[in-house]
Scaffold this active site. Structure first.
Site, PDB file in Angstrom:
ATOM      1  N   LYS A  66       0.847  -1.192   0.000  1.00 51.86           N
ATOM      2  CA  LYS A  66       0.000   0.000   0.000  1.00 51.86           C
ATOM      3  C   LYS A  66       0.887   1.249   0.000  1.00 51.86           C
ATOM      4  O   LYS A  66       1.967   1.251   0.603  1.00 51.86           O
ATOM      5  CB  LYS A  66      -0.901  -0.040   1.233  1.00 51.86           C
ATOM      6  CG  LYS A  66      -1.997   1.003   1.269  1.00 51.86           C
ATOM      7  CD  LYS A  66      -2.913   0.766   2.467  1.00 51.86           C
ATOM      8  CE  LYS A  66      -4.001   1.813   2.592  1.00 51.86           C
ATOM      9  NZ  LYS A  66      -4.882   1.562   3.754  1.00 51.86           N
ATOM     10  N   SER A  89      -9.912  -0.903   6.883  1.00 51.83           N
ATOM     11  CA  SER A  89      -9.345  -0.758   5.536  1.00 51.83           C
ATOM     12  C   SER A  89      -8.611  -1.966   4.974  1.00 51.83           C
ATOM     13  O   SER A  89      -8.255  -1.962   3.801  1.00 51.83           O
ATOM     14  CB  SER A  89      -8.400   0.437   5.490  1.00 51.83           C
ATOM     15  OG  SER A  89      -9.167   1.608   5.411  1.00 51.83           O
ATOM     16  N   SER A 111      -9.784   1.471   2.662  1.00 53.60           N
ATOM     17  CA  SER A 111      -8.915   2.277   1.828  1.00 53.60           C
ATOM     18  C   SER A 111      -7.853   1.471   1.099  1.00 53.60           C
ATOM     19  O   SER A 111      -7.246   1.966   0.155  1.00 53.60           O
ATOM     20  CB  SER A 111      -8.228   3.361   2.676  1.00 53.60           C
ATOM     21  OG  SER A 111      -7.402   2.761   3.664  1.00 53.60           O
TER      22      SER A 111
HETATM   23  N1  GLN Z   1     -13.276   3.358   6.063  1.00 49.16           N
HETATM   24  C1  GLN Z   1     -12.733   3.837   7.298  1.00 49.16           C
HETATM   25  C2  GLN Z   1     -12.518   5.311   7.226  1.00 49.16           C
HETATM   26  O1  GLN Z   1     -12.845   5.868   6.240  1.00 49.16           O
HETATM   27  C3  GLN Z   1     -11.515   3.093   7.661  1.00 49.16           C
HETATM   28  C4  GLN Z   1     -10.267   3.613   7.080  1.00 49.16           C
HETATM   29  C5  GLN Z   1      -9.081   2.788   7.421  1.00 49.16           C
HETATM   30  O2  GLN Z   1      -9.193   1.732   8.039  1.00 49.16           O
HETATM   31  N2  GLN Z   1      -7.916   3.296   7.088  1.00 49.16           N
HETATM   32  O3  GLN Z   1     -12.034   5.921   8.123  1.00 49.16           O
END
Ligand code: GLN
Length: 476
Positions: free
Chosen positions: A80, A179, A155
């Site tokens: 990532k 994410s 994400s």
């Molecule tokens: N979808 C969640 C957010 O928007 C989690 C993001 C993540 O785990 N980095 O904050």
């Protein structure tokens, strides 16, 4: 024979040792498919050239050490874009860090390099890991390889798409509120969010420091375990990492008691997804594991607490990106204008929204009403989970309320997007480990879309997660 790039880590490691394939062939197979399909999928923001020295070192190590060589030796992985690899750009999919080149390796990268793993490229993500669809990237969306009209989740959507389309063998993501697990579920993969402190955060671009963990997105539970075991461990560079000997060995052959908080599943979960979930529970029960109903009353406040704690930490972590000390830099007429322009132009809309929200909940006059309340809710949640774990080994629910959604469906409604995280965020708030495993498919517009089952375990009980994860895998 399975195509090399379509192999799991376990299969590829075996084939490498049996000399059915070479490290070079495995790399070439992944790199060729990645080069071919990435222009469409946009899973990778950058594909790295082959590192000849690393490839030949890995081959020599397998030749000389055989089965004693680490399982990840010679395995091409995707990373990532918020994980630092020395000499490579790490932009967190933001214009703010578009040209930022890492000057050191993240500890997880050091550990993977030591094991002989190879890096194919850096993957697309929501900007600074904020989002559930990868639509918040500054560098375009990533398509879900299972249905390209739909999001891969986020994400870590680029990592998930890269693994699901076999553009690498496995990948690393980061998880602050889901994410890793949510994109894993939406792309038909296994995703693990380790116990907070199990894996070093040194060299990750921070989102929410009390919530973030790096972990694997993989094609099977064993692959996720192999990566986890490689990257975990105490790190002097991250004082929040847990001591190695605190880590209790669990007997993974035991039957598992699974707690289901039914009261949380009544609203918002698609009916057919719930049917798939119950069918999977039945199958696991048939194997001798037990299922009991539990109550987690405070869980209904988890999403609200997360969307206060997380932006508070985001606003603090991103304060350094001001165009002076770090990041995208533009000059205005005054010093204030320099800052305002750099941060307005460098950050996308969702990032700015969260910085504003975080600054607000931390401001004097509001900190007690919001931030301290959310922290208190977090403490209660953790107690509630600890109590539940007196009677069950894991807690299960669907990873997401629905399968992958279409592009644009939730971008105009931030709260609808935030609801994607309703089941995953509690593991981050409590610091507990959690695993998403494919549990079947549901049909949307003629396409079968994967959905995941989610297990949370007590701190440092990853072994129990792998054990129940394998039971699910065996009965899917
Ligand atoms: N979808 C969640 C957010 O928007 C989690 C993001 C993540 O785990 N980095 O904050």
């Amino acid at each position: 024979m399975t195509k090399p790039n379509e192999m799991t880590i376990v299969e590829a490691a075996r084939a490498l040792r049996a000399r059915e394939i070479s490290v070079r062939e495995l790399w070439d197979a992944c790199a060729a498919v990645a080069a071919k399909r990435n222009p469409e999928l946009n899973a990778y923001l950058e594909l790295f050239p082959a590192d000849e020295a690393a490839i030949s070192t890995a081959q020599k190590r397998i030749d000389s050490e055989g089965n004693a060589a680490p399982m990840l030796c010679g395995i091409p992985l995707a990373m990532k874009d918020n994980i630092l690899i020395e000499g490579k750009i790490a932009s967190a999919a933001s214009k703010m860090l578009e040209n930022y080149r890492a000057t050191y390796d993240a500890t997880v990268v050091t550990k993977l390099k030591d094991a002989g793993a190879l890096f194919l490229g850096r993957t697309n993500m929501d900007e600074f890991a904020m989002g559930s669809s990868t639509e918040h990237s500054a560098f375009g969306k990533t398509l879900n390889p299972i249905d390209t009209a739909r999001v891969p989740g986020g994400s870590s959507g680029g990592s998930a798409a890269a693994v699901a389309a076999h553009l690498c063998v496995a990948a690393l993501g980061t998880d602050t509120g889901g994410s890793i697990r949510q994109p894993a579920a939406l792309c038909g993969l296994v995703g693990l969010k380790p116990t907070y402190g199990a894996v070093s955060r040194s060299g990750l671009i921070a989102m929410g420091s009390s919530l973030d963990q790096a972990g694997p997105l993989a094609k099977c539970v064993d692959d996720a375990r192999i990566i986890f075991e490689t990257i975990r461990g105490r790190d002097p560079l991250d004082s929040t990492t847990l001591s190695d000997d605190l880590y209790p060995a669990r007997d993974v052959s035991e039957k598992v008691r699974i707690g289901i908080p039914r009261h949380l599943l009544t609203q918002g979960v698609d009916a057919d997804l719930l049917v798939t979930f119950d069918a999977m529970l039945k199958k696991i029960e048939a194997e001798g594991h037990s299922v009991v109903d539990i109550e987690l009353p405070t869980s209904s406040y988890a999403l609200a607490a997360y969307y206060i704690v997380m932006p508070a930490e985001v606003s603090t972590n991103l304060a350094r990106l001001d165009g002076m000390r770090y990041g995208y830099s533009v000059r205005g007429e005054t010093l204030l204008e320099d800052y305002v322009r750099a941060r307005t132009e460098g950050f996308g809309a969702e990032t700015r929204r969260r910085i504003l929200l975080g600054t607000f909940v931390l401001s004097s006059g509001y900190i007690d009403a919001y931030y301290h309340k959310a922290e208190a809710a977090r403490a209660v949640l953790r107690k509630e989970y600890d109590k539940a774990f007196e009677n069950v080994d894991v807690i299960a629910f669907p990873t997401t309320p629905s399968p992958a959604f279409k592009f644009g469906e939730k971008t105009d409604d931030p709260v609808a997007m935030y609801l994607e995280d309703v089941f995953t965020i509690t593991a981050n708030l409590t610091g507990m480990p959690a695993l998403s495993v494919p549990m079947g498919q549901v049909k949307r517009e003629g396409k079968q879309l994967p959905v995941g089952i989610h297990f949370t375990a007590p701190h440092q009980a990853e072994n129990v997660l792998f054990s129940i994860g394998k039971a699910v895998e065996g009965s899917e």
